[in-house]
Scaffold this active site. Sequence first.
Site: not given
Ligand code: GLN
Length: 492
Positions: A78, A160, A184
Site C-alpha cells: 500500500k 482506504s 481499512s
Molecule cells: N473509513 C475510515 C476513515 O475514513 C478508514 C480509516 C482507515 O482504516 N484507514 O478514516
Amino acid sequence: MTKLTDLNIVEAVAARKKNEFSCVDMVKEYIAAMDKFRGLNCYITETPDLAIKQAEESDKKYAAGTAGALEGMPLAQKDMFCTKGVRTTAASNILNNFIPTYESTVSDQMNKQGAVLLGKTNQDEFAMGASNTTSFFGNVINPWKASGARSNQQLVPGGSSGGSAAAVAAHLCIAATGTDTNGSSRQPASFCGVVGMKPTYGRASRWGIVAFASSLDQAGIFSRTVTDSALLMEHMCGFDPKDSTSANLPVPKWSQEVSGSLKGKVIGVPKEFRIDGMPQEIEDIWEKGAQWLRDAGAEVVEISLPHAKYAVPAYYIIAPAEASSNLARYDGVRYGLHVDGKDLNESYKMSRAQGFGAEPTRRIMIGTYALSAGYYDAYYLKAQKVRRKVANDHVEAFKKVDAILTPTAPSSAFAIGEKSDDPVQMYLCDIFTSPASLAGLPGISIPVGLDKENLPLGLQVIGKPWDETTMFQVAWALEQAANFKALPQEVA
Ligand code: GLN
C-alpha cells in the site's frame, strides 16, 4: 493448467520448491495481468523492473537452498508504506514526488523473507475514506460487477486500502499490505471477496508507515486465504525499538496453528450490531456463520457491547485530531510538494492548499477545531472517554467469550460516487470495524458468500488482545465451511 497468478502463497512456495516454475516466470505473469487490468487503477506506481530483478535473486536463493519464507512471492505494498528508492505518495498530491530514503520496518521484514515488489497500491488519500474515491490518483474500480439492474455500474473496492484489496481479488498480486486505522484492511476485503486482517495495536511496527492517526494505525494484510494471512503476519509483526508503541512480545507461528479445533471455544455475537436498515442477506449470512462455528464445535452466545454505537462518532473526533497534528509536518519545505509564494507564510499556505485534497482538508479542520482551547474538553477529551468505554465493553465481553463474530460491513460494494457527497454516510461504512479499532483489537474479514447481486460479503472475527491465534482459528473454520471460491467475472 492453473495460471501461476491463481496460486496462493502456500501453494506457490510448495510448487516453486519442486521447481515447477521459476520466480521470474511467476512475476512475468503478474506483470502481464497488471497490464491487462490497468483500467482498475489498483497501482499508483508499478515496479516491474525491480520485481524481475528481485525474482532473479529469489531463483538463485531457491537453487542455493537459502530461500526465505516469502521467497519470490509477488506482493504489493500500500502506498502508505515507505519503500526505499520507490515513490511513496499516500495517494496525495503533497507527496507526489516523494521518494523515501528508508524502508518501513514491515516491508523491510517482508523483503528479508524474499518478497518481490510489484508496485505501490492506490488508496484513499492519507488512508482517509471507505471507498477509494479520495485518491489524488483517481478511483480504484472493484473487479466485481453486480448482476442485474446495476450491472453497468462501476463499484468501489472499499477503502482506504482499495487498491490492495482489488489487486488481490483481480490476481494482480499474490497478497498486498494495507493499513487499518478504523477498518481499512477489513472493509475492502469484504467488498472484494478476499481475506483482510489487522493485528492487535502494537504487534506490527508503525515505523516508516505514513502517519494518519497514530493511536489507531496498524499494518494490515490482504490475501487469498486465512493461512496466507497468518503466514504473512508472522513475518510482518515483531518488536521494533523504532516504534514506541511496538510490543516486545514473541510472535507465534500463526500459520502452523490456524487449523486448531474450536472445541471448548465460546464465540460472542453482539446484539447491538443488528442495526436498522441492514440488508436481510447480511443478517442471514451472519447467522449462517454462527451455525458454521457451532458445527465446528464452538458455543455461540449473545453478548452486549453497549457503547459500540458511539465508536464511529468518537473515531471521527479522535482520528481527525491526530491527523491534524500528524499532517502539520507537510509544510512544503523539506519534502513533498512546494509551491512558491511571496513569503514563507504564503508558501506554506499554497503548498498545503494545493497539496491536500478535500478529505484531508476536512479532517485537518475538524481535528484542529476539536483540539482548540475551549473545545478540547467538549470534543477530544469526551471522545477519549467514549473510547475507553468501548474498550471496556470488550474487556467485559472477553471474560465470557474467546472471539467475536460480526458482519464486516453493513452492505456489499456500492457504486462509485454513491456516498461521496455525504461524508456522514461514508463514515457510517465503518460501523462494524470501528469498535475493534478503538479498542486496539485484532480483526479479520473472511469472504463467506455472495449476495443476490453476486457481490461478495464478508464476516469479521475479532480476537482478544494478543490472541490472533484464536482469531485465525475461528476465521479458518469459517473459511473451511464457507468454501468461498468465486472470482470476479473477468478474472475467472
Ligand atoms: N473509513 C475510515 C476513515 O475514513 C478508514 C480509516 C482507515 O482504516 N484507514 O478514516
